[in-house]
Structures are given as structure tokens and as C-alpha cells.
Design a protein around this motif. Structure first.
Motif, PDB file in Angstrom:
ATOM      1  N   ARG A  34       0.841  -1.200   0.000  1.00 24.74           N
ATOM      2  CA  ARG A  34       0.000   0.000   0.000  1.00 24.74           C
ATOM      3  C   ARG A  34       0.875   1.249   0.000  1.00 24.74           C
ATOM      4  N   HIS A  35       1.929   1.240   0.811  1.00 26.00           N
ATOM      5  CA  HIS A  35       2.851   2.382   0.848  1.00 26.00           C
ATOM      6  C   HIS A  35       3.526   2.569  -0.508  1.00 26.00           C
ATOM      7  N   MET A  36       3.965   1.481  -1.106  1.00 28.11           N
ATOM      8  CA  MET A  36       4.718   1.590  -2.350  1.00 28.11           C
ATOM      9  C   MET A  36       3.849   1.988  -3.539  1.00 28.11           C
ATOM     10  N   THR A  37       2.591   1.577  -3.557  1.00 26.92           N
ATOM     11  CA  THR A  37       1.723   1.846  -4.710  1.00 26.92           C
ATOM     12  C   THR A  37       0.757   3.004  -4.491  1.00 26.92           C
ATOM     13  N   GLY A  38       0.497   3.334  -3.245  1.00 25.33           N
ATOM     14  CA  GLY A  38      -0.477   4.384  -2.966  1.00 25.33           C
ATOM     15  C   GLY A  38      -1.909   3.926  -3.140  1.00 25.33           C
ATOM     16  N   GLN A  39      -2.138   2.625  -3.195  1.00 27.38           N
ATOM     17  CA  GLN A  39      -3.506   2.118  -3.321  1.00 27.38           C
ATOM     18  C   GLN A  39      -3.702   0.914  -2.430  1.00 27.38           C
ATOM     19  N   ASP A  40      -4.952   0.648  -2.086  1.00 20.60           N
ATOM     20  CA  ASP A  40      -5.269  -0.581  -1.369  1.00 20.60           C
ATOM     21  C   ASP A  40      -5.041  -1.749  -2.311  1.00 20.60           C
ATOM     22  N   VAL A  41      -4.532  -2.831  -1.768  1.00 24.26           N
ATOM     23  CA  VAL A  41      -4.254  -4.027  -2.547  1.00 24.26           C
ATOM     24  C   VAL A  41      -5.145  -5.138  -1.997  1.00 24.26           C
ATOM     25  N   TYR A  42      -5.818  -5.824  -2.897  1.00 25.80           N
ATOM     26  CA  TYR A  42      -6.704  -6.908  -2.501  1.00 25.80           C
ATOM     27  C   TYR A  42      -5.965  -8.239  -2.619  1.00 25.80           C
ATOM     28  N   THR A  43      -6.461  -9.245  -1.934  1.00 27.13           N
ATOM     29  CA  THR A  43      -5.778 -10.527  -1.846  1.00 27.13           C
ATOM     30  C   THR A  43      -5.399 -11.076  -3.218  1.00 27.13           C
ATOM     31  N   HIS A  44      -6.311 -11.038  -4.161  1.00 29.98           N
ATOM     32  CA  HIS A  44      -6.019 -11.612  -5.475  1.00 29.98           C
ATOM     33  C   HIS A  44      -4.996 -10.782  -6.257  1.00 29.98           C
ATOM     34  N   GLN A  45      -4.654  -9.585  -5.770  1.00 30.78           N
ATOM     35  CA  GLN A  45      -3.671  -8.740  -6.423  1.00 30.78           C
ATOM     36  C   GLN A  45      -2.273  -8.874  -5.820  1.00 30.78           C
ATOM     37  N   LEU A  46      -2.172  -9.515  -4.669  1.00 26.82           N
ATOM     38  CA  LEU A  46      -0.906  -9.551  -3.934  1.00 26.82           C
ATOM     39  C   LEU A  46       0.274 -10.006  -4.787  1.00 26.82           C
ATOM     40  N   ILE A  93      14.133  -0.745   7.417  1.00 24.16           N
ATOM     41  CA  ILE A  93      14.824  -0.029   6.352  1.00 24.16           C
ATOM     42  C   ILE A  93      13.866   0.993   5.753  1.00 24.16           C
ATOM     43  N   ALA A  94      14.434   2.038   5.174  1.00 25.41           N
ATOM     44  CA  ALA A  94      13.622   3.081   4.538  1.00 25.41           C
ATOM     45  C   ALA A  94      13.157   2.590   3.175  1.00 25.41           C
ATOM     46  N   VAL A  95      11.887   2.768   2.904  1.00 26.15           N
ATOM     47  CA  VAL A  95      11.312   2.347   1.631  1.00 26.15           C
ATOM     48  C   VAL A  95      10.561   3.522   1.020  1.00 26.15           C
ATOM     49  N   ALA A  96      10.866   3.800  -0.236  1.00 21.86           N
ATOM     50  CA  ALA A  96      10.185   4.864  -0.987  1.00 21.86           C
ATOM     51  C   ALA A  96       9.086   4.243  -1.840  1.00 21.86           C
ATOM     52  N   PRO A  97       8.041   5.001  -2.097  1.00 20.39           N
ATOM     53  CA  PRO A  97       7.007   4.511  -3.018  1.00 20.39           C
ATOM     54  C   PRO A  97       7.582   4.315  -4.422  1.00 20.39           C
ATOM     55  N   LEU A  98       6.880   3.550  -5.218  1.00 20.16           N
ATOM     56  CA  LEU A  98       7.281   3.386  -6.613  1.00 20.16           C
ATOM     57  C   LEU A  98       7.218   4.742  -7.302  1.00 20.16           C
ATOM     58  N   PRO A  99       8.190   5.064  -8.136  1.00 19.54           N
ATOM     59  CA  PRO A  99       8.165   6.361  -8.810  1.00 19.54           C
ATOM     60  C   PRO A  99       7.000   6.482  -9.790  1.00 19.54           C
ATOM     61  N   GLU A 100       6.643   5.369 -10.396  1.00 19.53           N
ATOM     62  CA  GLU A 100       5.498   5.358 -11.315  1.00 19.53           C
ATOM     63  C   GLU A 100       4.656   4.133 -11.011  1.00 19.53           C
ATOM     64  N   TRP A 101       3.389   4.359 -10.865  1.00 22.61           N
ATOM     65  CA  TRP A 101       2.463   3.258 -10.612  1.00 22.61           C
ATOM     66  C   TRP A 101       1.131   3.598 -11.240  1.00 22.61           C
ATOM     67  N   THR A 102       0.611   2.683 -12.010  1.00 19.90           N
ATOM     68  CA  THR A 102      -0.715   2.832 -12.585  1.00 19.90           C
ATOM     69  C   THR A 102      -1.683   2.067 -11.700  1.00 19.90           C
ATOM     70  N   HIS A 103      -2.663   2.782 -11.197  1.00 20.52           N
ATOM     71  CA  HIS A 103      -3.657   2.168 -10.308  1.00 20.52           C
ATOM     72  C   HIS A 103      -4.249   0.930 -10.970  1.00 20.52           C
ATOM     73  N   ARG A 104      -4.345  -0.129 -10.192  1.00 12.66           N
ATOM     74  CA  ARG A 104      -4.922  -1.382 -10.676  1.00 12.66           C
ATOM     75  C   ARG A 104      -6.297  -1.552 -10.032  1.00 12.66           C
ATOM     76  N   ASP A 105      -7.306  -1.610 -10.853  1.00  9.02           N
ATOM     77  CA  ASP A 105      -8.664  -1.799 -10.361  1.00  9.02           C
ATOM     78  C   ASP A 105      -8.829  -3.256  -9.931  1.00  9.02           C
ATOM     79  N   PRO A 106      -9.264  -3.485  -8.680  1.00  3.81           N
ATOM     80  CA  PRO A 106      -9.362  -4.869  -8.198  1.00  3.81           C
ATOM     81  C   PRO A 106     -10.392  -5.705  -8.961  1.00  3.81           C
ATOM     82  N   ILE A 107     -11.474  -5.089  -9.408  1.00  4.01           N
ATOM     83  CA  ILE A 107     -12.492  -5.831 -10.156  1.00  4.01           C
ATOM     84  C   ILE A 107     -11.948  -6.227 -11.523  1.00  4.01           C
TER      85      ILE A 107
END
Length: 127
Positions: A34-46, A93-107
Motif C-alpha cells: 500500500r505504501h509503495m503503490t499508494g492504493q489498497d491491494v486486494y488478496t487476489h492482487q498480492l 529499512i527506509a522504503v520509498a514509493p514506486l516512482p510510477e504506478w498505474t492504479h490497478r482496479d481490483p475488479i
């Protein structure tokens, strides 16, 4: 500037290795992704999201590329290995978000995985 946060090494290793090492189990993985992508991640997306984040984690911390537990360890030996890794590299350890991330729709991800005809969307009734 990209905002970093301190993440338990065990959570990071749960993404960069094939072992769930997080002391918070899968919750640690969800929080990291969630920190790295900026979005909620659902189980099937893990799996797919973790696969997208692992190279970025290794790029941020190159030592992770070679930090893999030996095969064949039982649970107690695996955690002993983790404690030694934390002693050497730090518990967090320090972790930065991904520099580029395209939101993935869980549906859409679910439909792509199993076919749109097998995904049912249920909406709560309106009051």
C-alpha cells in the motif's frame, strides 16, 4: 521529493523472497505494498503487485538481491536466519514509493484472472 517510511526488514523480505517472514504475517505485506503503490491491494492482487514492487525494493537496497534464506530450513531455523539478517542490516529499512504506478482496479484484475463471466459484483442496498 519521494516520501520514505521505515518498514520492518521482515516485511520487505516477504516481498523479495518466497517466504512470508513478516511478524505481522500478511498484514505487513499489505501495508508495504500500500505504501509503495499508494492504493489498497486486494488478496487476489498480492502476487502481481509484489512482483512489481520487488525490483524497486532491490534497487533501493541492493543487498536484498542476495539476501535469501537457505532452502530447507524449518520454522525455528528460518526465524533464526531472519534475526541474524536483522542484526546485520537493521530491523527496519527506509522504503520509498514506486516512482510510477498505474492504479490497478481490483475488479478488472479479478476479471482478467478468472474471466469477466466469473466475477460477480454485489452492491449493498440503498437506504
Amino acid at each position: 521529493m519521494t516520501e520514505t517510511c521505515s518498514v520492518p526488514l521482515a516485511d520487505v523480505l516477504s516481498v523479495t523472497t518466497d517466504k512470508l517472514l513478516s511478524r505481522r504475517h500478511v498484514d505487513g505485506v499489505y501495508d508495504l505494498l500500500r505504501h509503495m503503490t499508494g492504493q489498497d491491494v486486494y488478496t487476489h492482487q498480492l502476487g502481481k503487485v509484489a512482483d512489481a514492487c520487488a525490483p524497486a525494493l532491490i534497487e533501493q537496497h541492493p543487498f536484498l538481491a542476495d539476501l535469501k534464506p537457505p532452502t530447507g530450513l524449518d520454522r525455528s531455523d528460518l526465524y533464526a536466519w531472519l534475526v541474524e539478517a536483522e542484526r546485520i542490516h537493521g530491523e527496519e529499512i527506509a522504503v520509498a514509493p514506486l516512482p510510477e504506478w498505474t492504479h490497478r482496479d481490483p475488479i478488472e484484475d479479478a476479471a482478467d484472472a478468472v474471466g469477466a463471466d466469473k466475477v460477480w459484483i454485489m452492491r449493498p442496498p440503498k437506504d
